[in-house]
Design an enzyme around this catalytic site. Structure first.
Site, PDB file in Angstrom:
ATOM      1  CB  CYS A  31      -0.909  -0.062   1.226  1.00  0.00           C
ATOM      2  SG  CYS A  31      -1.710   1.482   1.669  1.00  0.00           S
ATOM      3  CB  CYS A  34       0.336   1.786   4.059  1.00  0.00           C
ATOM      4  SG  CYS A  34      -1.378   1.273   3.935  1.00  0.00           S
TER       5      CYS A  34
END
Length: 106
Positions: A31, A34
């Site tokens: 991600c 993230c």
């Protein structure tokens, strides 16, 4: 590099969140947002050391916990107080937003 945050999984999640104020970053290695949030989480862990437990939980490795808290998109940051989720921030936010939530609970 050693991190100030705790890494959570099935074995330590419930025990870790049951007392005090705990910030949990639900994330995954693939991600992008993230990874962009990671330095902020690291800074929060440093800033709140001894006051707030700052943690990361890999949703791919701990799907049952992610499902339990209905995490549909990541990053999602939960703030728990004494085991209860009190705030959920979905997506990338700035450090001030997280700090404001934490400060309001301390």
């Amino acid at each position: 590099m050693t991190h100030k945050y705790l890494t959570l999984d099935e074995s330590n999640f419930d025990e870790t969140i049951k007392d005090g104020v705990v910030l949990v970053d639900f994330w995954a290695t693939w991600c992008g947002p993230c990874r962009m949030l990671a330095p902020t989480i690291e800074e929060l862990a440093e800033d709140y050391e001894g006051k707030v437990k700052v943690c990361k939980l890999d949703v791919d490795e701990n799907q049952s916990i992610a499902m339990r808290f209905k995490v549909m998109s990541i990053p999602t940051v939960f703030v728990f107080k004494n085991g209860e989720p009190v705030k959920k921030i979905i997506g990338l936010s700035d450090k001030d937003e997280y700090a404001e939530v934490l400060d309001s609970l301390l």
